[in-house]
Design an enzyme around this catalytic site. Structure first.
Site, PDB file in Angstrom:
ATOM      1  N   HIS A 334       0.995  -1.386  -0.103  1.00 53.18           N
ATOM      2  CA  HIS A 334       0.073  -0.053   0.015  1.00 53.18           C
ATOM      3  C   HIS A 334       0.758   1.273  -0.046  1.00 53.18           C
ATOM      4  O   HIS A 334       2.087   1.206   0.509  1.00 53.18           O
ATOM      5  CB  HIS A 334      -0.932   0.065   1.214  1.00 53.18           C
ATOM      6  CG  HIS A 334      -2.000   1.194   1.331  1.00 53.18           C
ATOM      7  ND1 HIS A 334      -1.815   2.163   1.674  1.00 53.18           N
ATOM      8  CD2 HIS A 334      -3.343   1.019   0.809  1.00 53.18           C
ATOM      9  CE1 HIS A 334      -2.873   2.970   1.429  1.00 53.18           C
ATOM     10  NE2 HIS A 334      -3.879   2.173   1.013  1.00 53.18           N
ATOM     11  N   ASP A 393      -7.774  -4.596  -0.378  1.00 52.55           N
ATOM     12  CA  ASP A 393      -8.339  -5.043  -1.577  1.00 52.55           C
ATOM     13  C   ASP A 393      -8.160  -6.643  -1.745  1.00 52.55           C
ATOM     14  O   ASP A 393      -8.768  -7.331  -2.110  1.00 52.55           O
ATOM     15  CB  ASP A 393      -7.680  -4.527  -2.793  1.00 52.55           C
ATOM     16  CG  ASP A 393      -7.999  -3.241  -3.064  1.00 52.55           C
ATOM     17  OD1 ASP A 393      -9.280  -2.791  -2.924  1.00 52.55           O
ATOM     18  OD2 ASP A 393      -7.076  -2.232  -3.144  1.00 52.55           O
TER      19      ASP A 393
END
Length: 457
Positions: A334, A393
């Site tokens: 991320h 996700d």
């Protein structure tokens, strides 16, 4: 006549034009370093360039000690309240929390029972779309991409606004935002139903949202042909909505909201722009890549418990030898978090419960095994400036699969959640009456003389 090195014999004029576009827009990458350009508005260590202030969301992933950045387990706060405490609060009470979270994001504090009841009533009243809107704006022009369908519908709602749609006063913007928050599930689901009917030859189902149901319940109620769902399914979808509702002002779509709002434009244009941002595979479309990557894994990895076989496949992903050959392990890493993404931590816990209820614990264990091994493989293959971990996700796609949601609805579900944050950021930008956002770009083009048309080679 164009220069010899760009001469083409192809009958397709776009081959030549594409080459020219590529050749004359490429900037020497060394210039970005020379002029200290923060590509992606990020420093080399991953920290974002400070471009604004917000009280809506806070992403906390590191501390600074004697000028040294020290990664810490990620935290996400909505209006100063830890998302872990928010989700624990409503799950302990065994109730739905997205509407309460939306109230918190918009108004800066948690509602009391009377305020929450009134807010839920307003949301229920605003869920209904204008008469004939579904027929005229959604069914008559079905598209294969539901995000584009939603953006078009949002822009069309401008024409149905009986008040002044260009009025950017706080009261009018708040009214517009609440209406869009309320009807987003219908825009998404009806857009999908039109796609499924006209492009996949499926039966057409248009279920009217029920006022007594929560946002999560209404999504499942309108989406499924039989309108049935379990309480656990609705609670987990509600949890996913809460975890996706906000992520600070620096994420691409929320920054887009600030950026477009600062120009003074209307709410419908602003939210349509945010939808365009979220659609991108580097942003809201990322969970689709995770799901498709795992589909490829299931085919290529014969023994889901063989860690050597798993690591071999993951290495092939990084070496651009597997799946889409992009060199990425989707769902891992991320821009901000390093040790952990708090949204993934929370979602993982409840995804395990849903997997157990549906009898697919082995698949959940496969996900957790990939989550553990992927950072190890990445650290061996790549030079990293910060750690990597599973992001939201990674598990949201798994959850949506367990909920039997169609792939085309994954990113729209994200949008249904994130419009709560977008609305809060639009209001914040208007209240603080900032300047139009206009960062600087340095031109590195060489000076050239104008050449008359007849003399060009």
């Amino acid at each position: 006549m164009i220069e010899q090195n760009t001469l083409y014999t192809s009958t397709d004029p776009f081959n030549e034009l594409t080459h020219l576009a590529q050749e004359n827009n490429l900037i020497n990458p060394e210039l970005f370093t020379k002029y200290a350009v923060k590509r992606g508005l990020r420093d080399l260590d991953g920290r974002g360039v400070l471009v604004g202030l917000t009280e809506i969301g806070e992403v906390h992933s590191y501390i600074v000690d004697e000028n040294e950045i020290i990664p810490v387990p990620g935290r996400l706060l909505y209006r100063g309240i830890d998302i872990a405490d928010i989700t624990k609060g409503y799950l302990t009470d065994h109730r739905y929390g997205f509407e309460e979270t939306t109230y918190l994001l918009l108004f800066g504090k948690l509602p009391n029972p009377r305020q929450l009841e009134n807010f839920n009533k307003i949301l229920s009243e605003k869920r209904k779309l204008p008469d004939d809107f579904v027929r005229d704006m959604i069914l008559k022009a079905p598209t294969k991409d539901i995000m584009n369908s939603m953006a078009r519908s949002v822009l069309a709602l401008y024409s149905y606004d009986e008040d002044n749609p260009d009025d950017t006063s706080l009261s009018n913007v708040l009214k517009q935002c609440i209406h869009l928050i309320s009807c987003f599930p219908s825009l998404a689901v009806y857009g999908y139903q039109a796609y499924a009917h006209y492009h996949q030859n499926q039966s057409l189902y248009i279920h009217t949202p029920r006022p007594e149901l929560s946002t999560a319940e209404n999504i499942l109620y309108m989406l499924r042909p039989n309108r049935k769902y379990t309480e656990l399914e609705a609670l987990l979808l509600d949890l996913a909505l809460i975890l996706h509702a906000e992520h600070g002002g620096g994420n691409n779509s929320s920054f887009t909201t600030h950026l477009v709002t600062s120009s003074g434009t209307d709410t419908y244009s602003t939210i349509a722009a945010a939808l365009g941002s979220l659609k991108g595979p580097r942003h809201g479309g990322a969970n689709l890549k995770v799901v498709k990557m795992f589909e490829d894994m299931r085919e290529k990895i014969k023994d889901w418990q063989d860690e050597d076989e798993i690591c071999t496949y993951l290495t092939k992903l990084l070496n651009k030898e597997a799946f889409d050959k992009a060199g990425l392990i989707y769902g891992i890493g991320h821009a901000v978090y390093s040790i952990s993404d708090p949204r993934a931590v929370i979602l993982k816990e409840y995804a395990g419960k849903l997997a157990a209820a549906k009898g697919v614990e082995d698949e959940f264990e496969f996900y957790t095994r990939i989550e553990r091994l992927a950072p190890q493989v990445i650290s061996k293959a790549r030079k990293m400036y910060k750690g990597v971990s599973a992001n939201v996700d990674f598990y949201s796609g798994f959850v949506y699969t367990l909920l039997d949601l169609p792939l085309e609805m994954y990113t729209p579900i994200f949008a249904i959640a994130r419009i709560a944050g977008w609305s809060a950021h639009r209001i914040e930008e208007i209240v603080n009456a900032g300047k139009i956002i206009r960062p600087a770009y340095k031109s590195v083009a060489q000076r050239k003389e104008y050449i008359p048309l007849s003399m060009r080679q």
